[in-house]
Scaffold this motif. Structure first.
Motif, PDB file in Angstrom:
ATOM      1  N   PRO A 116       0.798  -1.225   0.000  1.00 48.06           N
ATOM      2  CA  PRO A 116       0.000   0.000   0.000  1.00 48.06           C
ATOM      3  C   PRO A 116       0.833   1.280   0.000  1.00 48.06           C
ATOM      4  CG  PRO A 116       0.022  -0.956   2.190  1.00 48.06           C
ATOM      5  CD  PRO A 116       0.731  -1.938   1.287  1.00 48.06           C
ATOM      6  N   ALA A 117       1.374   1.598  -1.162  1.00 47.15           N
ATOM      7  CA  ALA A 117       2.103   2.859  -1.346  1.00 47.15           C
ATOM      8  C   ALA A 117       2.099   3.193  -2.830  1.00 47.15           C
ATOM      9  CB  ALA A 117       3.535   2.749  -0.826  1.00 47.15           C
ATOM     10  N   GLY A 118       1.940   4.465  -3.140  1.00 49.76           N
ATOM     11  CA  GLY A 118       1.899   4.893  -4.532  1.00 49.76           C
ATOM     12  C   GLY A 118       0.692   5.767  -4.791  1.00 49.76           C
ATOM     13  N   HIS A 119       0.193   5.728  -6.017  1.00 51.34           N
ATOM     14  CA  HIS A 119      -0.926   6.574  -6.421  1.00 51.34           C
ATOM     15  C   HIS A 119      -2.249   5.939  -5.993  1.00 51.34           C
ATOM     16  CE1 HIS A 119       2.289   8.235  -8.913  1.00 51.34           C
ATOM     17  NE2 HIS A 119       1.543   9.317  -9.039  1.00 51.34           N
ATOM     18  N   MET A 120      -2.518   6.030  -4.711  1.00 53.78           N
ATOM     19  CA  MET A 120      -3.723   5.444  -4.128  1.00 53.78           C
ATOM     20  C   MET A 120      -4.028   6.180  -2.837  1.00 53.78           C
ATOM     21  SD  MET A 120      -2.023   1.931  -2.618  1.00 53.78           S
ATOM     22  CE  MET A 120      -1.380   1.437  -4.217  1.00 53.78           C
ATOM     23  N   ALA A 121      -5.244   6.020  -2.346  1.00 54.06           N
ATOM     24  CA  ALA A 121      -5.618   6.702  -1.109  1.00 54.06           C
ATOM     25  C   ALA A 121      -4.795   6.201   0.073  1.00 54.06           C
ATOM     26  CB  ALA A 121      -7.111   6.507  -0.845  1.00 54.06           C
ATOM     27  N   ASP A 122      -4.542   4.889   0.103  1.00 57.82           N
ATOM     28  CA  ASP A 122      -3.795   4.305   1.219  1.00 57.82           C
ATOM     29  C   ASP A 122      -2.305   4.269   0.879  1.00 57.82           C
ATOM     30  OD1 ASP A 122      -3.378   3.200   3.682  1.00 57.82           O
ATOM     31  OD2 ASP A 122      -3.940   1.159   3.091  1.00 57.82           O
ATOM     32  N   ASN A 123      -1.729   5.449   0.806  1.00 56.44           N
ATOM     33  CA  ASN A 123      -0.332   5.622   0.391  1.00 56.44           C
ATOM     34  C   ASN A 123       0.545   5.756   1.629  1.00 56.44           C
ATOM     35  OD1 ASN A 123       2.067   6.245  -0.908  1.00 56.44           O
ATOM     36  ND2 ASN A 123       1.409   8.295  -1.537  1.00 56.44           N
ATOM     37  N   ARG A 124       1.004   4.610   2.146  1.00 56.70           N
ATOM     38  CA  ARG A 124       1.767   4.610   3.397  1.00 56.70           C
ATOM     39  C   ARG A 124       3.158   5.224   3.200  1.00 56.70           C
ATOM     40  NH1 ARG A 124      -0.740   0.574   6.666  1.00 56.70           N
ATOM     41  NH2 ARG A 124      -2.852   0.315   5.823  1.00 56.70           N
ATOM     42  N   ALA A 125       3.604   5.917   4.208  1.00 55.22           N
ATOM     43  CA  ALA A 125       4.905   6.588   4.138  1.00 55.22           C
ATOM     44  C   ALA A 125       6.052   5.586   4.201  1.00 55.22           C
ATOM     45  CB  ALA A 125       5.033   7.595   5.277  1.00 55.22           C
TER      46      ALA A 125
END
Length: 319
Positions: free
Chosen positions: A289-298
């Motif tokens: 869950p990282a990238g061009h999505m709402a759930d873009n974790r650091a």
């Protein structure tokens, strides 16, 4: 005696070389610190920053809006010189503890060579963003400085988890993720420095002074709105550059809104990545869950991470 002295000198040189390679981390933020919001690429002329300002205020931080916010130069937030000057102002200001890039698009690479990091090296600060901001992440990594790949001020639909992960990253709190197993995952464990970002940007930087060194690293990649054959071309480029063979692991984030030609390529983005990397005996995490999505974790680039991929779940732990 001369031979003994020679080996002593070699040992000292080796120690110094290792010291030079040690990653430098900017100071963790604390309440009362100031964050600057700037544009390094695409223009931001809408009145859309209040949610992000509220996040920062709720975290106890102050906000400065850079002079590039609101500038309109075709697609870009002002000329290359204007964007570089605004970024330079924030780099050189000791009261600014983090620079948060407002959005991606394209254009950061046009100003990177106009920047002077002399004062930054004396007083480093966190640079935050993703997508086109990969230019800055990669350049900072070559200089030996960590940075944060995470949501940007225009990420108004960001999940609570994504926002909280950015807060933890900025304030130096422990960061780790556990995600469900994907069928395509390649099992195993690895430890190494995390590098990467947007695949298209990484691809474009190879051969330049801003290109990352993949040796013994864990590589994160994500992308948006690319043709599938472009993904294949970029992965083949990583392979031919020697990047893949020297990695310890790979984390694949969102491969979002991929496109195909009238004659199909025959594989989706994840299958392309799997096909190019399958001969390397390293763990691979898909759909992180990282990238061009709402759930873009650091993610903290430059930090040592350990990854564990098993049949049930995948773990990414920042040390």
């Amino acid at each position: 005696m001369k031979k003994f002295t020679f080996y002593i000198l070699i040992f000292i040189f080796s120690i110094n070389l290792q010291a030079q390679k040690k990653m430098i981390f900017p100071p963790n933020l604390k309440k009362g610190d100031t964050v600057a919001i700037v544009a390094t690429a695409r223009k931001n002329i809408e009145d859309n920053l209040q949610p992000a300002i509220s996040w920062l205020k709720n975290w106890g931080l102050e906000v400065v809006i850079g002079s590039t916010i609101g500038l309109d130069h075709n697609q870009l937030a002002g000329t290359d010189e204007q964007r570089a000057a605004d970024f330079q102002t924030q780099l050189d200001n000791p009261n600014i503890k983090a620079i948060w890039c407002v959005r991606g698009g394209y254009g950061t690479v046009r100003m990177i060579d106009l920047l002077d990091f002399t004062k930054f090296k004396k007083s480093p600060k966190w640079i935050v963003g993703f997508s086109d901001v990969t230019v800055l992440h990669s350049h900072l990594n070559t200089l030996g400085y960590a940075s944060i790949h995470g949501i940007m001020p225009v990420s108004s639909k960001a999940s609570e988890e994504a926002k909280e992960s950015l807060r933890k990253s900025l304030f130096g709190e422990h960061l780790e993720y556990t995600v469900p197993c994907e069928n395509m995952n390649r099992l195993g464990t690895a430890k190494g420095e995390l590098v990467g970002g947007n695949l298209s940007i990484l691809y474009s930087l190879f051969g330049s002074p801003s290109a990352i060194d993949c040796s013994d690293k864990i590589l994160f990649i994500e992308d948006l709105d690319e043709y599938l054959y472009h993904i294949d071309r970029m992965m083949i480029n990583l392979k031919r550059n020697g990047c893949l063979e020297s990695l310890k692991g790979i984390i694949v984030g969102g491969m979002t809104k991929m496109k195909d030609n009238e004659i199909p390529w025959g594989k989706d983005a994840l299958e392309i990545i799997d096909d190019v990397t399958k001969n390397y005996n390293i763990p691979v995490i898909y759909n992180f869950p990282a990238g061009h999505m709402a759930d873009n974790r650091a993610l903290i680039f430059g930090k040592q991470v350990s990854i564990e991929v098993n049949d049930l779940e995948s773990k990414v732990v920042f040390e």
